[in-house]
Structure formats: C-alpha cells, structure tokens
Design a protein around this motif. Structure first.
Motif, PDB file in Angstrom:
ATOM      1  N   GLU A  55       0.914  -1.343   0.128  1.00 40.52           N
ATOM      2  CA  GLU A  55      -0.370  -0.481   0.102  1.00 40.52           C
ATOM      3  C   GLU A  55       0.512   0.882  -0.401  1.00 40.52           C
ATOM      4  OE1 GLU A  55      -3.091   0.210  -0.230  1.00 40.52           O
ATOM      5  OE2 GLU A  55      -4.703  -1.273   0.452  1.00 40.52           O
ATOM      6  N   THR A  59       2.449  -0.390   3.876  1.00 42.73           N
ATOM      7  CA  THR A  59       2.011  -1.786   5.004  1.00 42.73           C
ATOM      8  C   THR A  59       1.963  -2.782   3.712  1.00 42.73           C
ATOM      9  OG1 THR A  59       0.137  -0.520   5.783  1.00 42.73           O
ATOM     10  CG2 THR A  59      -0.200  -2.856   5.393  1.00 42.73           C
ATOM     11  N   ILE A  61       1.404  -6.596   2.276  1.00 45.67           N
ATOM     12  CA  ILE A  61       0.823  -7.683   2.489  1.00 45.67           C
ATOM     13  C   ILE A  61       1.257  -9.228   1.515  1.00 45.67           C
ATOM     14  CG2 ILE A  61      -1.421  -9.058   2.363  1.00 45.67           C
ATOM     15  CD1 ILE A  61      -2.654  -6.451   2.845  1.00 45.67           C
ATOM     16  N   PRO A  62       2.089 -10.376   2.229  1.00 41.27           N
ATOM     17  CA  PRO A  62       2.834 -10.786   0.744  1.00 41.27           C
ATOM     18  C   PRO A  62       1.433 -12.284   1.349  1.00 41.27           C
ATOM     19  CG  PRO A  62       4.186 -10.916   2.328  1.00 41.27           C
ATOM     20  CD  PRO A  62       2.518  -9.997   3.011  1.00 41.27           C
ATOM     21  N   GLU A  63       1.534 -13.611  -0.163  1.00 42.36           N
ATOM     22  CA  GLU A  63       0.973 -13.905   0.464  1.00 42.36           C
ATOM     23  C   GLU A  63      -0.730 -14.191  -0.719  1.00 42.36           C
ATOM     24  OE1 GLU A  63      -1.209 -17.455   0.375  1.00 42.36           O
ATOM     25  OE2 GLU A  63      -2.182 -16.743   1.257  1.00 42.36           O
ATOM     26  N   ALA A  66      -4.023 -14.070   1.340  1.00 38.00           N
ATOM     27  CA  ALA A  66      -4.404 -13.526   2.508  1.00 38.00           C
ATOM     28  C   ALA A  66      -4.187 -11.502   1.383  1.00 38.00           C
ATOM     29  CB  ALA A  66      -1.957 -13.068   3.154  1.00 38.00           C
ATOM     30  N   GLU A  69      -7.815 -11.793   0.449  1.00 35.17           N
ATOM     31  CA  GLU A  69      -9.200 -12.005   1.475  1.00 35.17           C
ATOM     32  C   GLU A  69      -8.986  -9.796   1.982  1.00 35.17           C
ATOM     33  OE1 GLU A  69     -11.037 -13.817   3.456  1.00 35.17           O
ATOM     34  OE2 GLU A  69     -10.655 -15.649   1.870  1.00 35.17           O
ATOM     35  N   TYR A  70      -7.633  -9.386   2.222  1.00 31.97           N
ATOM     36  CA  TYR A  70      -7.389  -7.769   2.387  1.00 31.97           C
ATOM     37  C   TYR A  70      -8.342  -6.737   1.152  1.00 31.97           C
ATOM     38  CZ  TYR A  70      -5.370  -4.064   2.404  1.00 31.97           C
ATOM     39  OH  TYR A  70      -4.898  -2.139   3.135  1.00 31.97           O
ATOM     40  N   GLU A  73     -11.639  -7.538   2.496  1.00 31.07           N
ATOM     41  CA  GLU A  73     -12.576  -6.181   3.285  1.00 31.07           C
ATOM     42  C   GLU A  73     -12.118  -5.135   2.338  1.00 31.07           C
ATOM     43  OE1 GLU A  73     -10.061  -7.904   6.832  1.00 31.07           O
ATOM     44  OE2 GLU A  73     -10.962  -9.704   6.927  1.00 31.07           O
ATOM     45  N   ARG A  92     -13.615 -20.513  -0.630  1.00 31.79           N
ATOM     46  CA  ARG A  92     -12.491 -21.039  -0.012  1.00 31.79           C
ATOM     47  C   ARG A  92     -12.077 -22.363  -0.317  1.00 31.79           C
ATOM     48  NH1 ARG A  92     -14.135 -16.947   4.915  1.00 31.79           N
ATOM     49  NH2 ARG A  92     -13.258 -14.744   4.462  1.00 31.79           N
TER      50      ARG A  92
END
Lengths: 222, 222
Positions: A55, A59, A61-63, A66, A69-70, A73, A92
């Motif tokens: 970001e 911020t 975020i690997p994977e 994940a 899902e982020y 959200e 899922r």
C-alpha cells in the motif's frame, strides 16, 4: 496507488491481478524475479515469493490468499468470496483446491519443470514429473467439468475467487500449450466465459521472452 | 453438535481442533484414515483429505483454512484472526506460511516419510528427504524465534490462528521426537506458552498405536 510485485507467469500473481481488477482497485505492477532473492524484496517478504501487495503507506501483504481476503475487506463489492458463511466456505475450499492441490499435482510439475527451471537456470526438466502433471491435469479438468455441470460457476451461482484461482493456474499451463481443451468440453466452455471477461485480457497480453504461447492462447474462440 | 472427521496426527486436523476449542465450539470427533478412500468419506470431500467439518444440518466444509474462517464467522469471539484488515492479513500470511511453506519444506518430508508411509504401507522412508526436512526445520525455528523476539505472539500482540497453525505442525514433529528445542530457546519459550493452554491438552493426549512420543512431548516443562 498500491504496488504489486509480481511475475507475469506466476499463477498466484495472476490470481491477485484478476481479483483486484474485478474489484476495480488500480495497482501499479512491478516485475520481480523472486529466485534472484533481491535483498530489498526479501525485506518485503521473507518467504521470497510473489505476489506481494504494498500500500501507499508502506503496509506490505505477501501471499495471494491473504491479499485477496484483504482486498475483499477494503472493497466488498462485487462480492467475490460469497455472501454467506457457507458460500464463503465453499469458495475458500475450492480456492485452496486450486492454489494448493492443483498447484501441487499439476502446475508444480509442468510449469515448474518446463518454465521455472529454465528461468532460474537450475537444471534440466524432469520428464517423469511432466508426465505425472499431465496425467493429473486430466482428472482436474474432469472435476471442473463436473462442478460446472451442476453450477453456473465453480463455487455456485456467482463468479468467485475460486474461478479466478482455477483460471490463473490453467492460464499459465495454456501459455505452455499444455491444456487439451478439445478433450474437456465443459471445462473449455467455463474457461471461454472467463477469457471473455475484460479483467482477464491484460493477463493474456503478457509475454515471457523465450516462450511463445500457442496461437489459441489469447484467442477468445479457441 | 458438529462432527469433525480427523486423524490424530494430522497437523491440519489439530489446527481445527485447537481453533474450535479456543472458540468454545463443541465438536464430536470421528477418526478417519483418508488414505483408505472410504466411499462415504469421498462423498464428503472429493479431495480425500482430513479435516472435514460437518454441521448438524449436513453442511460439509473440507479444508482447514476454510473451516477456521467459517468458525470465525459463526463465532467471532475471541477474535483469533485479527481485528483490522491489516492484522487479519498478517495472520493469514503467517497461517499460509505454516500450512503451505512449512508443511512443504519440513512436515511433508519428516512426517510424510517417517509416519504416513508406515501408516499407509506405501514404501520405505527416504532418508535424504528426512535430512532435508530436518535442515529446513532449523531455519523455520529461527524464524519463529525472530518473530517472537519482536512480538508477543507470531502475528502480533494477540494469540491467533497463526500460532495455532504453527504449533499444530510442530506438535506432530515433536511427537516423532524431531524438534531440538534446546537449540531454539525463543521458539521453545513460545511453544511452552501454547502447551500450557487448556485447548492444547487434548491434542497432546492423543496416541498413535505403534508410535510412542518422547517423554517430554506432553510435558509442560520440557
């Protein structure tokens, strides 16, 4: 704008790119060859894998799951993981099926041996592994056919992350000319519907120098 | 009450059992040997893997992460995946680290070769694979040490699914006497805190006939 560290022929990066595009979340792409183990990249992700989503505020975020899902959200619309706990569980489950089981039984063998070994320059392809991957692919295409025979999309009525995860794996195999679509007409019909989505077009336009995809690869009428 | 089809030495089943216990969700356990490919079990999960969670109304959820996300949705307290999108992303990244990367680099080699091959009666253990798994375990224990040096628990201030996923993998290796705790004091300190949780006790009481765990295995002061 967020940045995605990616490799064009990584199925997990393709999954995130399609998911973000379906959510209409813009992202700048940074090409990364994770096997080069660039020090700055390792600081972003100790696992040394792509994709990594960063970001503007740093911020990180690997994977791929994940990340998806982020993104789901921070941008719930359109709902791509499902609208009830049961629907989300089914999405899922199938996403894990393609990310873990399909990758392990098919992609790892074919794409790992034929593509990654050449890119990384770490050995000759193992033809027994490639044969095993090809055999397993037949079973998985039949499972896709069985699912789409009962449902509109893989996880139910609506297009979801499960379709994206499956199509991302298949698209890198198709780039290598490994998918015998004529032998799996239901899976072909499903893949054709995905290929016609505008969010899938940029993926199909990617080219990896040294590897030419077959003529039908980016063709909607294959 | 829901039913969980499980195998006592599957790390993924242990993960779900601890997660459900932390959520105070009661569940009846049904022992399943997935390699027997029992027809009724295959109807529950075409992937032929444990765990599979079955609700009273017949709703069936295979795959450990799909199950944990589902349980977290039907019972949000205590929050075990995180309370903000960023915290949840970090929990999910690390959960995938242990479920996929750790399993692939360590558990599959050691537990797969030493335990599953004997249970399934499908060949002799490959000692090169076991050695590779042991070597990789050292690196992963160092990563756990590094994380817990900076944070209270693996994913941050609070105990989470990431701790559960990691402890589930380590617990089956510890059952086989494969973890050199004295060489990884920070990881040992973290694991000791997990072992003392009441939700972990039933896991440590499980015994697999033919395999005796080392004396320290169920001991809180190991």
């Amino acid at each position: 704008m967020a940045t995605l560290y990616h490799h064009p022929l990584s199925p997990f990066c393709r999954k995130v790119r399609i998911f973000a595009a379906e959510k209409r979340l813009p992202v700048a792409l940074e090409m990364e060859m994770p096997w080069a183990r660039r020090a700055e990249f390792l600081r972003l992700n100790a696992a040394a894998t792509v994709p990594v989503w960063v970001e503007d505020d740093g911020t990180t975020i690997p994977e791929s799951s994940a990340i998806c899902e982020y993104l789901n959200e921070i941008e719930p619309m359109p709902p791509l993981i499902g609208e009830t706990p049961h629907q989300r569980a089914e999405t899922r489950r199938l996403t894990a099926w393609f990310d873990i089981k399909f990758y392990d039984e098919v992609t790892r063998y074919i794409h790992g041996e034929r593509l990654l070994k050449r890119l990384r320059r770490d050995g000759e392809p193992n033809s027994a592994a490639i044969r095993a991957g090809r055999q397993n692919l037949v079973t998985h295409l039949a499972y896709i056919g069985w699912l789409t025979d009962q449902r509109n999309w893989l996880a139910g009525d609506d297009f979801s992350l499960a379709d994206i995860a499956a199509a991302a794996q298949l698209s890198v195999l198709d780039y290598l000319g490994e998918v015998k679509w004529e032998e799996a007409p239901e899976a072909k019909d499903w893949y054709q519907r995905i290929k016609s989505r505008p969010t899938f077009r940029p993926i199909l336009a990617d080219v990896q120098p040294g590897f030419t995809p077959p003529a039908h690869y980016a063709d909607l009428d294959f």
